[in-house]
Design an enzyme around this catalytic site. Structure first.
Site, short mmCIF file in Angstrom:
data_model
loop_
_atom_site.label_atom_id
_atom_site.label_comp_id
_atom_site.label_asym_id
_atom_site.label_seq_id
_atom_site.Cartn_x
_atom_site.Cartn_y
_atom_site.Cartn_z
N LYS A 90 0.71 -1.04 -0.19
CA LYS A 90 0.04 0.01 0.20
C LYS A 90 0.96 1.23 -0.08
O LYS A 90 1.77 1.50 0.69
CB LYS A 90 -0.77 -0.14 0.98
CG LYS A 90 -1.83 1.23 1.42
CD LYS A 90 -2.93 0.78 0.65
CE LYS A 90 -4.00 2.15 0.46
NZ LYS A 90 -3.57 2.56 -0.90
N GLN A 111 7.06 4.14 3.90
CA GLN A 111 5.89 3.76 3.85
C GLN A 111 5.54 2.56 4.80
O GLN A 111 4.50 2.29 5.33
CB GLN A 111 5.16 3.41 2.49
CG GLN A 111 3.72 3.45 2.18
CD GLN A 111 3.22 4.98 2.24
OE1 GLN A 111 3.71 5.55 1.56
NE2 GLN A 111 1.94 4.93 2.94
N LYS A 126 5.46 2.00 -2.91
CA LYS A 126 5.38 3.37 -3.61
C LYS A 126 5.41 3.07 -4.98
O LYS A 126 6.12 2.27 -5.28
CB LYS A 126 6.44 4.39 -3.00
CG LYS A 126 6.01 5.82 -3.16
CD LYS A 126 4.85 6.33 -2.22
CE LYS A 126 4.39 7.71 -2.34
NZ LYS A 126 3.47 8.11 -1.40
N GLY A 165 -3.11 8.40 -4.49
CA GLY A 165 -2.28 9.35 -4.93
C GLY A 165 -0.99 9.75 -4.22
O GLY A 165 -0.80 9.34 -3.18
N ASP A 166 -0.52 10.85 -4.65
CA ASP A 166 0.78 11.42 -4.15
C ASP A 166 0.96 12.82 -4.88
O ASP A 166 -0.02 13.12 -5.64
CB ASP A 166 2.02 10.58 -4.20
CG ASP A 166 3.05 11.18 -3.22
OD1 ASP A 166 3.04 11.05 -2.08
OD2 ASP A 166 3.99 11.81 -3.76
N ASN A 241 -2.68 19.10 -2.25
CA ASN A 241 -3.88 18.49 -1.40
C ASN A 241 -3.63 18.36 -0.02
O ASN A 241 -4.27 18.69 0.69
CB ASN A 241 -3.81 16.73 -2.05
CG ASN A 241 -4.75 16.04 -0.97
OD1 ASN A 241 -4.22 15.22 -0.16
ND2 ASN A 241 -5.99 16.13 -1.11
#
Ligand code: NDP
Length: 446
Positions: A90, A111, A126, A165-166, A241
């Site tokens: 993830k 992560q 990632k 997203g990123d 974001n």
């Protein structure tokens, strides 16, 4: 660094040449682990650190696409599936010209521990591409996303690998990626991507989650010191974001954000950022903070190429990108009376900057812990997809608040236990590592 662990780090350098950000991320974690290995010799015996530093799988692929004039472009796509001891891989996808294997590995490595801190059943990964969405039309972005997914789909699945997203990948891109996945596989497998639109499988609060979460973490750090956000002057770097929803939550909790930025410059708005205007320009028009300054007028100043950390504040939230806050910036912030830093971005502070914050004894929340609200809410989205359910905004936000409080308390208690009170870097690294390490021991030689 504990001298017993130095050879492990040296081996990481040798095996991964030229990947400076990955080295930096690994070093920071290994520097925290000496006391853990002393307490748990089984981790050394089973070579857990060595294994954690080596991704389980790395996928690199060609992404050909055509622009609106029919010109062919070739980008490179990446997915680093780093660790699945705790659950399916993830982690987000980043579309930015600076993306390369080292950047994706640093993000994937971070992560692993971040996801472990959420105590949700998710592994670490990632991905992304060196595609630059800036200045591209909607159709060009769609064609790129379709081509990207045409290769990546075979590696994904709700029990296998679940991207989100990123930088450069928001709701619009997730839509195009999901559409292509659905078309190729002939499955409406909602749980294969998170950050979806709320009308087609997305979770309420996911859009806000990383920014809100970073502010919830900040609130907990301040609370632990008997302080709060009320009337505090804050600066938030970036205007994407994470930054936008960090600003929103700070305003809701009584603070005032007086500056934000993008890669072009800084906007200083002493009365407080007008969030509706910022959202209109950034989310709807996909414009720049320079446009914000022009439209807002009044006392607002736009500083092209300016340094946001020079604007005096009590609280700083780096929410743009890695290594955006240097040792010098950290010294400026501390000198100007900054009492707390909560990282919405991943690894935004250089190691020198981190040392300045820790030496000054200010409340410093590293991204691994402070920005975990995004992925935690992605896991809540997966839960809702799996049960074909949809939770209310209020219930989901409350859950996010509880998760961030729990992560804070876990980091705080772990730092205390290992003789580094108030050091959230140590607390986050050790607590995250320990959870993954325990699972890896239990699962055998994985
Ligand atoms: P966005 O693409 O929405 O926004 C990124 C913002 O940062 C933009 O304002 C952008 O400016 C600025 N920025 C990006 N790269 C640079 C650079 N090299 N130099 C200066 N400014 C830059 O991304 P997000 O808000 O999603 O991500 C921001 C950070 O938060 C990243 O570090 C990401 O990894 C991290 N993060 C994001 C999560 C999420 O849920 N989205 C979850 C956890 C962490 P410009 O438009 O000019 O490029």
């Amino acid at each position: 660094m504990d001298e017993k662990l130095e050879p492990i780090y040296d081996e990481v350098l040798r095996r991964n040449p030229g990947e400076a950000e990955f080295h930096q991320a690994v070093r920071e974690v290994i520097e925290s682990l000496g006391p853990v290995i002393a307490k748990h010799p089984e981790f050394a015996e089973r070579k857990i650190i060595e294994r954690i530093c080596e991704p389980e799988r790395q996928i690199i692929f060609r992404v050909p696409w055509q622009d609106d004039d029919g010109v062919v472009h070739i980008n490179r796509g990446f997915r680093v599936e780093f660790n699945s001891a705790l659950g399916p891989y993830k982690g987000g996808l980043r579309f930015h010209p600076s993306v390369n294997l080292g950047i994706v590995k640093f993000l994937g490595f971070e992560q692993i521990f971040k996801n472990a801190l959420t105590e949700m059943p998710i592994g670490g990964a990632k991905g992304g591409s060196d595609f630059d969405p800036k200045g591209r039309s909607r159709d060009e972005v769609m064609r790129f996303c379709q081509s990207f997914m045409t290769e990546l789909y075979r590696h994904l699945g709700e029990y296998t690998d679940v991207p989100a997203g990123d930088i450069g990948v928001g709701g619009r891109e997730i839509g195009y990626l999901f559409g292509q996945y659905k078309r190729i596989t002939n499955r409406y497998e909602s749980g294969v991507l998170t950050g979806k639109g709320i009308e087609w499988g997305g979770a309420l609060v996911r859009t806000e989650a990383t920014g809100y979460g970073a502010v919830f973490f900040l609130r907990e750090m301040l609370r632990a010191r008997g302080q709060d956000l009320d009337d505090r002057t804050c600066v938030v770097s970036g205007s994407g974001n994470v930054a936008i929803y960090a600003i929103e939550k700070i305003h809701q909790l009584g603070g005032r954000v007086v500056a934000c930025s993008d890669s072009g410059g800084v906007v200083h708005d002493p009365k407080g950022i007008d969030l509706e205007l910022l959202k209109q320009i950034k989310e709807v028009e996909r414009g720049r903070v320079a446009d914000y300054a022009e439209r807002r007028g009044g006392e607002v100043r736009y500083l092209p190429g300016g340094n946001i950390w020079e604007i005096p504040c009590e609280v700083a939230l780096p929410c743009a990108t890695q290594n955006e806050l240097t040792g010098r910036d950290a010294a400026t912030l501390v000198g100007n009376g900054c009492i707390a830093v909560s990282e919405g971005a991943n690894m935004p502070t250089t190691p020198e900057g981190v040392d300045v914050f820790l030496d000054a004894g200010i409340a410093y929340g590293p991204g691994k812990a402070a920005n975990a609200g995004g992925v935690a809410t992605s896991a809540l989205e997966m839960q809702q997809n799996a049960s074909r359910d949809r939770w209310s905004f209020e219930a989901t936000e409350q859950r996010l608040g509880e998760i961030m409080r729990h992560i804070h308390d876990l980091c705080y208690a772990t730092a205390d236990e290992y003789g580094a009170p108030g050091n959230y870097v140590r607390g986050a690294n050790i607590a995250g590592f320990q959870r993954v390490a325990d699972a890896m021991v239990a699962l055998g030689l994985v």
